[in-house]
Enzyme design. Structure first.
Site, PDB file in Angstrom:
ATOM      1  N   ASN A   7      -0.050  39.665   8.322  1.00  0.00           N
ATOM      2  CA  ASN A   7      -0.380  38.381   7.697  1.00  0.00           C
ATOM      3  C   ASN A   7      -0.899  38.667   6.283  1.00  0.00           C
ATOM      4  O   ASN A   7      -1.891  39.385   6.119  1.00  0.00           O
ATOM      5  CB  ASN A   7      -1.437  37.669   8.554  1.00  0.00           C
ATOM      6  N   HIS A  43       0.539  31.685   6.244  1.00  0.00           N
ATOM      7  CA  HIS A  43       0.113  30.357   6.702  1.00  0.00           C
ATOM      8  C   HIS A  43       0.112  29.395   5.513  1.00  0.00           C
ATOM      9  O   HIS A  43      -0.725  29.508   4.609  1.00  0.00           O
ATOM     10  CB  HIS A  43      -1.293  30.484   7.307  1.00  0.00           C
ATOM     11  N   ARG A  45      -1.104  26.353   4.478  1.00  0.00           N
ATOM     12  CA  ARG A  45      -2.083  25.333   4.880  1.00  0.00           C
ATOM     13  C   ARG A  45      -1.882  24.054   4.087  1.00  0.00           C
ATOM     14  O   ARG A  45      -1.415  24.087   2.943  1.00  0.00           O
ATOM     15  CB  ARG A  45      -3.508  25.858   4.637  1.00  0.00           C
ATOM     16  N   ARG A  49      -4.895  26.592   0.290  1.00  0.00           N
ATOM     17  CA  ARG A  49      -6.014  27.392  -0.208  1.00  0.00           C
ATOM     18  C   ARG A  49      -5.589  28.824  -0.560  1.00  0.00           C
ATOM     19  O   ARG A  49      -6.253  29.495  -1.337  1.00  0.00           O
ATOM     20  CB  ARG A  49      -7.165  27.416   0.797  1.00  0.00           C
ATOM     21  N   THR A 101      -8.413  29.942  11.387  1.00  0.00           N
ATOM     22  CA  THR A 101      -7.963  29.233  12.581  1.00  0.00           C
ATOM     23  C   THR A 101      -8.903  29.561  13.747  1.00  0.00           C
ATOM     24  O   THR A 101      -8.948  30.690  14.211  1.00  0.00           O
ATOM     25  CB  THR A 101      -6.513  29.635  12.925  1.00  0.00           C
ATOM     26  N   GLU A 151       1.652  33.012  21.211  1.00  0.00           N
ATOM     27  CA  GLU A 151       0.747  34.014  20.640  1.00  0.00           C
ATOM     28  C   GLU A 151      -0.648  33.684  21.149  1.00  0.00           C
ATOM     29  O   GLU A 151      -1.126  32.565  20.962  1.00  0.00           O
ATOM     30  CB  GLU A 151       0.789  33.970  19.101  1.00  0.00           C
ATOM     31  N   HIS A 191      -5.448  37.557  15.703  1.00  0.00           N
ATOM     32  CA  HIS A 191      -6.693  36.991  15.184  1.00  0.00           C
ATOM     33  C   HIS A 191      -7.883  37.924  15.449  1.00  0.00           C
ATOM     34  O   HIS A 191      -8.214  38.203  16.595  1.00  0.00           O
ATOM     35  CB  HIS A 191      -7.023  35.607  15.746  1.00  0.00           C
TER      36      HIS A 191
HETATM   37  N1  PXP Z   1      -2.044  35.017  14.026  1.00  0.00           N
HETATM   38  C1  PXP Z   1      -2.382  33.741  13.764  1.00  0.00           C
HETATM   39  C2  PXP Z   1      -1.636  32.661  14.444  1.00  0.00           C
HETATM   40  C3  PXP Z   1      -3.420  33.438  12.856  1.00  0.00           C
HETATM   41  O1  PXP Z   1      -3.780  32.166  12.634  1.00  0.00           O
HETATM   42  C4  PXP Z   1      -4.054  34.498  12.173  1.00  0.00           C
HETATM   43  C5  PXP Z   1      -5.104  34.184  11.163  1.00  0.00           C
HETATM   44  O2  PXP Z   1      -4.547  33.520  10.079  1.00  0.00           O
HETATM   45  C6  PXP Z   1      -3.645  35.807  12.454  1.00  0.00           C
HETATM   46  C7  PXP Z   1      -2.663  36.035  13.404  1.00  0.00           C
HETATM   47  C8  PXP Z   1      -4.259  36.981  11.767  1.00  0.00           C
HETATM   48  O3  PXP Z   1      -5.631  37.004  11.955  1.00  0.00           O
HETATM   49  P1  PXP Z   1      -6.539  38.026  11.159  1.00  0.00           P
HETATM   50  O4  PXP Z   1      -6.415  37.688   9.701  1.00  0.00           O
HETATM   51  O5  PXP Z   1      -7.903  37.800  11.698  1.00  0.00           O
HETATM   52  O6  PXP Z   1      -5.992  39.398  11.451  1.00  0.00           O
END
Ligand code: PXP
Length: 241
Positions: A7, A43, A45, A49, A101, A151, A191
């Site tokens: 990400n 993402h 949004r 942002r 999230t 997920e 996440h």
């Molecule tokens: N997967 C999803 C669906 C998410 O919303 C996020 C956070 O944007 C991530 C993975 C990655 O999370 P992190 O940045 O905490 O590794």
């Protein structure tokens, strides 16, 4: 062996702190691709942002690996996804005030809305993934909607305050992965995963892909800052001071 999706939102967070054109999340995504990442997650949004409309168009065009657009069900965003046709879209809940999230989608409560939006995107060839908490009723509803990818939100595991609590969350993730796999769902996780807590999740049987962002971008600063200072010093010390 699980795949790795990176990400790159927080590269854009740093760019937006100055509203300038660097660091470029698309260049960062291409570095991740070169390093062996299996997919890129970004993402878009509603409040833009970090990632913006131009970023997602460029990611769609420039990536050779899978582009996974993370998005809410907001009508404007669904319209963009239908035009963009990413390989994959991961649907997440979104609140403007949140820092990140905070939980999974409530598929049970949102079933009707999900069904209509997912059908529109699936018609364009986009594979749909639902970001849910590791709970049986959410899995059952996903199956009922005919969606093949989930997920699990690993936030509760990542933020567990004690080892006992962490073990409990890991057990839940393991059991719910086995349950979902029994019905043929593709199971991804993400996440809050970082260099200390990822291994245990990667070892869960049946996990298809880990999606990780913040920890990897943070680690890039930790490991790259030394060279960045060296290179600036070489420019700054023009008089050999
Ligand atoms: N997967 C999803 C669906 C998410 O919303 C996020 C956070 O944007 C991530 C993975 C990655 O999370 P992190 O940045 O905490 O590794």
């Amino acid at each position: 062996m699980p795949l790795l999706g990176v990400n790159i939102d927080h590269v854009a967070t740093l760019r937006q702190a100055r509203r300038c054109d660097y660091p470029d999340p698309v260049s960062a995504a291409l570095i991740c691709e070169k390093a062996g990442a299996d997919s890129i997650v970004a993402h878009l949004r509603e409040d833009r942002r970090h990632i913006n409309d131009n970023d997602v168009v460029r990611l769609r065009k420039e990536l050779s690996i899978r582009f996974n657009l993370e998005m809410s069900l907001a009508p404007g965003i669904v319209d963009i996804a239908c035009r963009l046709k990413p390989v994959q879209a991961t649907l997440v809940p979104e609140r403007r005030q949140e820092i990140t999230t905070e939980g999974g989608l409530d598929v049970v409560a949102q079933a009707r809305r999900l069904k209509a939006s997912c059908a529109r995107m699936q018609d364009k060839g986009t594979a749909i993934s639902l970001f849910i908490d590791p709970e049986q009723e959410q899995i059952d509803k996903t199956l009922e909607l005919g969606i093949g990818i989930i997920e699990f939100h690993t936030g509760a595991y990542a933020l567990a305050p004690t080892k006992a609590a962490r073990d409990r969350e890991l057990k839940k993730l393991t059991a719910m992965t086995a349950y979902a796999r029994k019905f043929g769902l593709e199971v991804n996780v993400g996440h809050g995963l970082h260099y200390q807590n990822t291994r245990a999740v990667a070892l869960i049987k049946g996990i298809h892909e880990l999606n990780i962002g913040h920890a990897i971008i943070s680690y890039a600063i930790d490991t790259g800052l030394f060279q960045a200072v060296k290179d600036m010093l070489a420019l700054a010390r023009v008089n050999g001071v």
